[in-house]
Design an enzyme around this catalytic site. Structure first.
Site, mmCIF file in Angstrom:
data_model
loop_
_atom_site.group_PDB
_atom_site.id
_atom_site.type_symbol
_atom_site.label_atom_id
_atom_site.label_comp_id
_atom_site.label_asym_id
_atom_site.label_seq_id
_atom_site.Cartn_x
_atom_site.Cartn_y
_atom_site.Cartn_z
ATOM 1 N N CYS A 183 -20.622 19.337 -2.505
ATOM 2 C CA CYS A 183 -20.366 18.342 -3.544
ATOM 3 C C CYS A 183 -21.636 17.866 -4.237
ATOM 4 C CB CYS A 183 -19.628 17.149 -2.956
ATOM 5 S SG CYS A 183 -18.021 17.566 -2.225
ATOM 6 N N HIS A 263 -33.012 16.933 2.300
ATOM 7 C CA HIS A 263 -32.248 17.908 3.089
ATOM 8 C C HIS A 263 -32.347 17.534 4.560
ATOM 9 C CE1 HIS A 263 -30.429 21.639 4.325
ATOM 10 N NE2 HIS A 263 -30.379 22.080 3.085
ATOM 11 N N HIS A 349 -24.819 0.482 -12.963
ATOM 12 C CA HIS A 349 -23.653 1.334 -12.708
ATOM 13 C C HIS A 349 -24.007 2.353 -11.633
ATOM 14 C CE1 HIS A 349 -22.284 -0.441 -16.464
ATOM 15 N NE2 HIS A 349 -23.335 0.075 -17.077
ATOM 16 N N HIS A 353 -20.620 9.096 -4.509
ATOM 17 C CA HIS A 353 -19.866 10.260 -4.048
ATOM 18 C C HIS A 353 -18.479 9.845 -3.553
ATOM 19 C CE1 HIS A 353 -19.324 14.234 -2.193
ATOM 20 N NE2 HIS A 353 -18.756 13.582 -1.204
ATOM 21 N N HIS A 382 -8.434 8.842 -6.692
ATOM 22 C CA HIS A 382 -6.995 8.655 -6.868
ATOM 23 C C HIS A 382 -6.461 9.532 -7.999
ATOM 24 C CE1 HIS A 382 -3.297 6.612 -8.283
ATOM 25 N NE2 HIS A 382 -3.133 6.286 -7.008
ATOM 26 N N ASN A 386 -10.599 15.106 -4.745
ATOM 27 C CA ASN A 386 -11.975 15.550 -4.510
ATOM 28 C C ASN A 386 -12.206 16.839 -5.302
ATOM 29 O OD1 ASN A 386 -14.406 16.546 -3.563
ATOM 30 N ND2 ASN A 386 -14.017 15.998 -1.439
#
Length: 462
Positions: A183, A263, A349, A353, A382, A386
């Site tokens: 993602c 990472h 803002h 994720h 919603h 995902n």
């Protein structure tokens, strides 16, 4: 001439200085000049987000709980126990009834094939790229860098080659096909594009296209860790056009202020938290382990440790240091470790994720965010589910659909990826931003935020 006489007088004054005074003075002047030159030469060209587009599939691709149950019944691959489990996960997932599923779900064949995967990819990629180039007034021949990211589908020719072929891009385009990043690929793609542009001798345009492909990774087995992805992953694609052409600043929406990638793959639990694998019967899918939420929280804490000093005001860093010191002085090491700075003082803002309800809850709890901060993440989950790497762009579109972005506002994009990694993009709005004609929230944003679902009973699974 007065100027020449002044210069001569200055030189005479320098020669009159004692050598122990003159040498340090000359060395200091040279060091100052070298520092200035190095900073000028190293100064990076500003990179702007000219515009972006998010894919909105056709209405006949919408999927709700009834469609999912029908598919599970007709494919004859799941037992009643597994069907009950997926129904429970779906009800707790935070997904609504208007997300979008891949083409093979509606084919009636109940078989995942390469042809369906290619169809899913082409529908999203070609649609968003065409929309974006048209509204940004950029031709395919203007693109000098092309970054395409898709974690679970890497065909040959590559997805980048498919786009270059479809839009007839120039022969010297620098094309990158990124796979396996999870993602985080959307934010990683922006970072890659910005670095590539700054390495070029001349300013240009970079096209970043991010998608996910679930057709070949739909899971037909009985491993409950791998069944979760069937319930939460949905179709979504986004494309962003970034540029370092100075003349396009007036047309751009945002300026890229900073990127950060960390990472955490050296840790075994982090590396195995989300893995593409086959079960004991050879069924391919993606397994999400119990450690995923904990790993995400730990990765976020280490990530913000690096990001905080670079974006937070000095006053907030001082307050944070005071709270930590006070907790240590009181002998409460656990409370000291739990302290985090208030990132709402750095950003107006936040595109957090939204990989799942549990991940959003974990981020909100760790960072001390209230419901209004994570509202875009919950709304995106919603409405679209995902969608993996494109999530942060659907969240950005939510802010614009709500007309919340004002010139000068600072915006934080944060995404997690398999491996395990975290990536941040920090933007500054260059103008007030409202919804574009192709904003995916047009026609439905007035229904958000939705009331939170009632709490469900805890369900433990192996």
């Amino acid at each position: 001439m007065p100027s020449s006489s002044t210069a001569a007088a200055a030189m005479a004054s320098l020669r009159a200085l004692p050598l122990p005074v003159l040498v340090p003075l000359v060395v200091s002047a040279l060091a100052f000049l070298v520092t200035v030159l190095r900073r000028v030469l190293r100064r990076q060209r500003p990179v702007y987000l000219l515009n972006y587009s998010c894919h909105l599939p056709d209405v006949d691709r919408q999927v709700n709980l009834e469609v999912c149950e029908y598919f599970g019944l007709k494919c004859r691959r799941y037992s009643d126990d597994i069907a009950d489990f997926m129904r429970l996960i779906y009800s707790k997932s935070g997904l609504g009834q208007e997300t979008f599923a891949p083409p093979f779900i509606f084919s009636g064949r109940f078989e995942k094939t390469l042809a369906f995967a290619v169809q899913e990819a082409e529908e999203g990629l070609f649609a968003v790229v065409g929309q974006l180039l048209a509204k940004a007034d950029v031709t395919p021949a203007d693109i000098s860098v092309l970054v395409v990211a898709c974690s679970m589908f890497s065909p040959m020719p590559s997805l980048a080659s498919m786009i270059a072929h479809r839009f007839k891009m120039r022969p010297d385009v620098k094309a990158y096909s990124v796979a396996g990043m999870g993602c985080s690929a959307g934010t990683v793609g922006i970072d890659t594009a910005a670095r590539s542009l700054r390495c070029q001798r001349r300013p240009g345009y970079a096209l970043v296209v991010v998608t996910e492909n679930t057709s070949l990774n739909w899971y037909f087995g009985e491993n409950k860790h791998m069944l979760v992805t069937n319930c939460i992953f949905r179709v979504g694609t986004a494309a962003a056009l970034v540029t370092d052409v100075p003349a396009r600043r007036a047309d751009a929406k945002y300026e890229l202020v900073r990127t950060l990638r960390t990472h955490h793959g050296a840790d075994d639990a982090a590396f195995h938290a989300a893995t593409q694998m086959e079960d004991e019967r050879g069924n391919l899918g993606v397994a999400l382990t119990k450690d995923l939420v904990r790993v995400a929280g730990a990765a976020l804490r280490r990530h913000i440790t690096t990001l905080g000093p670079r974006v937070l005001p000095a006053a907030e860093m001082a307050r944070y240091a005071w709270r930590v010191a006070r907790a240590y002085a009181a002998g409460n090491r656990k409370a000291a470790a739990a302290e985090v700075p208030d990132f709402q003082r750095a950003f107006e803002h936040m595109c957090i994720h939204s990989g799942g309800k549990a991940v959003i809850d974990s981020v909100a709890r760790l960072m001390g965010f209230g419901p209004s901060v994570v509202e875009p993440a919950r709304a995106t989950l919603h409405r679209f589910g995902n969608t993996s790497s494109s999530l942060v762009f659907y969240e950005l579109a939510y802010f614009e659909a709500k007309r919340r972005v004002r010139a000068g506002d600072r915006l934080w994009m944060l995404a997690f990826g398999t491996g395990f990694k975290a990536c941040s993009n920090v933007w500054r709005a260059l103008r007030d931003c409202g919804p574009d004609a192709d904003n995916p929230w047009n026609g439905c944003v007035h229904r958000y935020p939705v009331p939170p679902p009632p709490p469900s009973k805890t369900h433990k699974h192996p």
